[in-house]
Design a protein around this motif. Structure first.
Motif, mmCIF file in Angstrom:
data_model
loop_
_atom_site.group_PDB
_atom_site.id
_atom_site.type_symbol
_atom_site.label_atom_id
_atom_site.label_comp_id
_atom_site.label_asym_id
_atom_site.label_seq_id
_atom_site.Cartn_x
_atom_site.Cartn_y
_atom_site.Cartn_z
ATOM 1 N N HIS A 28 22.581 68.030 42.135
ATOM 2 C CA HIS A 28 22.667 66.791 42.921
ATOM 3 C C HIS A 28 23.307 65.747 42.022
ATOM 4 O O HIS A 28 22.963 65.652 40.835
ATOM 5 C CB HIS A 28 21.281 66.323 43.369
ATOM 6 C CG HIS A 28 20.572 67.339 44.221
ATOM 7 N ND1 HIS A 28 20.654 67.359 45.593
ATOM 8 C CD2 HIS A 28 19.806 68.408 43.879
ATOM 9 C CE1 HIS A 28 19.961 68.381 46.063
ATOM 10 N NE2 HIS A 28 19.436 69.038 45.042
ATOM 11 N N TYR A 65 7.736 63.642 38.969
ATOM 12 C CA TYR A 65 7.616 63.206 40.364
ATOM 13 C C TYR A 65 6.594 62.084 40.543
ATOM 14 O O TYR A 65 6.316 61.662 41.658
ATOM 15 C CB TYR A 65 7.250 64.411 41.244
ATOM 16 C CG TYR A 65 8.215 65.558 41.046
ATOM 17 C CD1 TYR A 65 9.571 65.380 41.316
ATOM 18 C CD2 TYR A 65 7.799 66.795 40.550
ATOM 19 C CE1 TYR A 65 10.483 66.404 41.100
ATOM 20 C CE2 TYR A 65 8.702 67.827 40.331
ATOM 21 C CZ TYR A 65 10.052 67.625 40.609
ATOM 22 O OH TYR A 65 10.947 68.623 40.391
ATOM 23 N N ILE A 103 17.668 63.326 52.320
ATOM 24 C CA ILE A 103 17.510 62.881 50.935
ATOM 25 C C ILE A 103 18.734 62.064 50.484
ATOM 26 O O ILE A 103 19.089 62.048 49.319
ATOM 27 C CB ILE A 103 17.194 64.055 49.967
ATOM 28 C CG1 ILE A 103 18.129 65.259 50.209
ATOM 29 C CG2 ILE A 103 15.736 64.463 50.086
ATOM 30 C CD1 ILE A 103 17.917 66.406 49.213
ATOM 31 N N TYR A 128 17.222 68.805 54.994
ATOM 32 C CA TYR A 128 16.217 69.131 53.959
ATOM 33 C C TYR A 128 14.873 69.430 54.649
ATOM 34 O O TYR A 128 14.819 69.641 55.860
ATOM 35 C CB TYR A 128 16.168 67.955 52.954
ATOM 36 C CG TYR A 128 15.421 68.288 51.676
ATOM 37 C CD1 TYR A 128 15.792 69.375 50.877
ATOM 38 C CD2 TYR A 128 14.336 67.517 51.282
ATOM 39 C CE1 TYR A 128 15.089 69.675 49.726
ATOM 40 C CE2 TYR A 128 13.635 67.817 50.117
ATOM 41 C CZ TYR A 128 14.012 68.902 49.346
ATOM 42 O OH TYR A 128 13.311 69.207 48.212
ATOM 43 N N GLU A 169 21.453 72.431 50.653
ATOM 44 C CA GLU A 169 20.285 73.240 50.732
ATOM 45 C C GLU A 169 19.507 72.940 51.996
ATOM 46 O O GLU A 169 19.120 71.795 52.265
ATOM 47 C CB GLU A 169 19.374 73.084 49.504
ATOM 48 C CG GLU A 169 18.840 71.692 49.243
ATOM 49 C CD GLU A 169 17.977 71.619 47.986
ATOM 50 O OE1 GLU A 169 16.921 72.256 47.924
ATOM 51 O OE2 GLU A 169 18.399 70.894 47.053
ATOM 52 N N HIS A 201 16.503 76.328 50.326
ATOM 53 C CA HIS A 201 15.375 75.881 49.501
ATOM 54 C C HIS A 201 14.118 76.495 50.126
ATOM 55 O O HIS A 201 13.719 76.090 51.220
ATOM 56 C CB HIS A 201 15.338 74.346 49.532
ATOM 57 C CG HIS A 201 14.068 73.719 49.057
ATOM 58 N ND1 HIS A 201 13.987 72.967 47.892
ATOM 59 C CD2 HIS A 201 12.820 73.674 49.589
ATOM 60 C CE1 HIS A 201 12.757 72.503 47.740
ATOM 61 N NE2 HIS A 201 12.024 72.919 48.765
ATOM 62 N N ARG A 204 7.027 77.163 48.505
ATOM 63 C CA ARG A 204 6.472 77.560 47.198
ATOM 64 C C ARG A 204 5.414 78.639 47.364
ATOM 65 O O ARG A 204 4.226 78.415 47.136
ATOM 66 C CB ARG A 204 5.929 76.327 46.486
ATOM 67 C CG ARG A 204 7.034 75.313 46.247
ATOM 68 C CD ARG A 204 6.540 73.983 45.772
ATOM 69 N NE ARG A 204 7.672 73.071 45.614
ATOM 70 C CZ ARG A 204 7.971 72.086 46.460
ATOM 71 N NH1 ARG A 204 7.214 71.875 47.521
ATOM 72 N NH2 ARG A 204 9.016 71.311 46.246
ATOM 73 N N ARG A 233 10.600 79.143 40.411
ATOM 74 C CA ARG A 233 9.248 78.640 40.676
ATOM 75 C C ARG A 233 8.611 79.321 41.891
ATOM 76 O O ARG A 233 7.659 78.847 42.465
ATOM 77 C CB ARG A 233 9.242 77.112 40.833
ATOM 78 C CG ARG A 233 10.176 76.508 41.889
ATOM 79 C CD ARG A 233 9.523 76.403 43.234
ATOM 80 N NE ARG A 233 10.226 75.545 44.179
ATOM 81 C CZ ARG A 233 10.443 75.905 45.434
ATOM 82 N NH1 ARG A 233 10.090 77.106 45.878
ATOM 83 N NH2 ARG A 233 11.048 75.069 46.263
ATOM 84 N N TYR A 265 3.386 70.452 42.745
ATOM 85 C CA TYR A 265 3.424 70.850 44.159
ATOM 86 C C TYR A 265 2.673 72.166 44.413
ATOM 87 O O TYR A 265 2.424 72.529 45.553
ATOM 88 C CB TYR A 265 4.872 70.992 44.637
ATOM 89 C CG TYR A 265 5.707 69.751 44.425
ATOM 90 C CD1 TYR A 265 5.230 68.498 44.793
ATOM 91 C CD2 TYR A 265 6.971 69.829 43.861
ATOM 92 C CE1 TYR A 265 5.992 67.355 44.599
ATOM 93 C CE2 TYR A 265 7.745 68.693 43.669
ATOM 94 C CZ TYR A 265 7.246 67.462 44.035
ATOM 95 O OH TYR A 265 8.008 66.333 43.846
HETATM 96 C C1 LIG Z 1 16.169 68.080 46.319
HETATM 97 C C2 LIG Z 1 15.912 68.806 45.076
HETATM 98 C C3 LIG Z 1 14.933 69.925 45.225
HETATM 99 O O1 LIG Z 1 14.483 70.271 46.289
HETATM 100 N N1 LIG Z 1 14.613 70.499 44.112
HETATM 101 C C4 LIG Z 1 13.599 71.515 44.058
HETATM 102 C C5 LIG Z 1 12.454 70.985 43.391
HETATM 103 S S1 LIG Z 1 11.224 72.151 43.304
HETATM 104 O O2 LIG Z 1 10.840 72.556 44.653
HETATM 105 O O3 LIG Z 1 11.707 73.305 42.585
HETATM 106 O O4 LIG Z 1 10.143 71.516 42.605
#
Ligand SMILES: CCC(=O)NCCS(=O)(=O)O
Length: 349
Positions: A28, A65, A103, A128, A169, A201, A204, A233, A265
């Motif tokens: 970015h 963050y 974003i 996003y 993304e 993206h 998690r 991650r 997160y």
């Molecule tokens: C917009 C940037 C983004 O989504 N980065 C990923 C961050 S993370 O989910 O890996 O913490």
């Protein structure tokens, strides 16, 4: 045959794929991450209010963050311009800029940065994660979302004539929300029309990447032209990673330079070190996935810029490539990861 076929679409227009050179596929240059603010640990509030001092740099790396100001990368255009000039000097040619709706994508700034620095910049179409979808977006049909995404690629986005060259993304969480599912289906439909690259993206959770590919595939998407981001991650077990790799998407390790103990997160996540990332790349190459690996830094907060003591956009070229070579990844394979794989992914069918 479309005029896009066989070309790559940058913010300055169509280019021949051989012009891209070394490419970071997930960065970015200007965005805001305010949507993902995370309160600081108790007692650290004062540091979070005033973090950009030498004695707070370590805190900021551990808690990127938890400071409102750190989430406003869009305030750093002059510093990013300097960084892009340094990136070119280090041998970089292209950056895929993954900022999508939600974003604060800023296409005129991306165009100006590319003009000023000579770095090819490829902008992202689409949306996003759910918490950034407006009520109007959430109400849209898949067909309407598809039309918007297609138009961002064919005609330009955000009221400009600057065209996006990838979809993504595309943000998804875990579990994937209904609105995110609609955007994923629209992404697949737009990809079918355009023959374009897609980048995701994932949420998690180790099962999230495969679930996203399933939704895309059911909607007709081309998995072989889709990048799964943030694997660093998301999937930690080698066996699970190799199972996921069999599905056929590109495999992106894009958090190079980010090393932190507590990933806010998801506290279940142990963020890998750069050395561990290189080890995983070596495993993927050894297991035959060398033509699917991509790398980047995903710079999305101020502290990752060299101006604030961070690794910057040239960290992979300057520090990670030598480490890859040292760990048995050949120069030929490094060139595949940095040049050939991005080129093949980014070229319209
Ligand atoms: C917009 C940037 C983004 O989504 N980065 C990923 C961050 S993370 O989910 O890996 O913490």
């Amino acid at each position: 045959m479309s005029e896009l076929s066989g070309k790559v679409q940058t913010v300055l227009g169509l280019v021949d794929p051989d012009q891209l050179g070394r490419t970071m596929t997930h960065e970015h240059l200007t965005m805001t991450f305010a949507c993902c603010y995370f309160p600081p640990p108790q007692g650290d509030e004062a540091v979070a209010e005033n973090p950009f001092q030498m004695q707070h740099m370590h805190w900021l790396r551990q808690n990127p963050y938890s400071c409102h100001e750190n989430l406003l990368l869009q305030q750093e255009v002059p510093a990013v311009r300097d960084e892009l000039l340094a990136y070119r000097k280090a041998g970089g040619g292209t950056i895929v800029e993954n900022t999508t709706t939600g974003i604060d994508r800023d296409l005129p700034t991306l165009k100006q940065l590319s003009k000023d620095t000579g770095v090819h910049v490829i902008a992202g179409a689409g949306y996003y994660v759910d918490c950034t979808h407006t009520e109007a977006t959430k109400r849209m049909s898949v067909e309407k979302l598809t039309d918007i995404i297609v138009s961002e690629v064919l005609h330009g986005a955000d009221g400009t004539d600057i065209r996006c060259g990838v979809i993504g993304e595309i943000g998804t969480g875990w579990p994937i929300t209904e609105s995110e599912r609609k955007v994923l289906r629209a992404t697949a439909h737009a990809q079918t029309q355009l023959g374009c690259p897609v980048i995701i993206h994932p949420g998690r959770n180790p099962t999230a990447p495969a679930e996203v590919l399933r939704i895309l595939q059911e909607a007709g998407g081309d998995i072989s032209k889709t990048v799964m981001s943030h694997l660093d991650r998301t999937i930690f077990d080698d066996g699970e990673l190799l199972e996921f790799a069999k599905l056929g998407s590109y495999l992106e390790y894009d958090l190079f330079g980010t090393e932190m103990l507590d990933y806010p997160y998801n506290l279940e996540v142990d963020m890998p070190s750069d050395s561990q990332r290189v080890k995983t790349l070596a495993l993927l190459v050894k297991e035959g996935y060398g033509d699917k690996v991509l790398v980047a830094h995903d710079i999305h907060t101020k502290n990752r810029l060299t101006k604030y003591g961070g690794h910057g956009y040239s960290h992979i070229l300057k520090n990670i490539v030598p480490k890859m070579l040292m760990r048995g990844i050949s120069q030929h394979q490094v060139d595949k990861i940095l040049i050939d794989n991005p080129k093949h992914w980014l070229t319209f069918k």
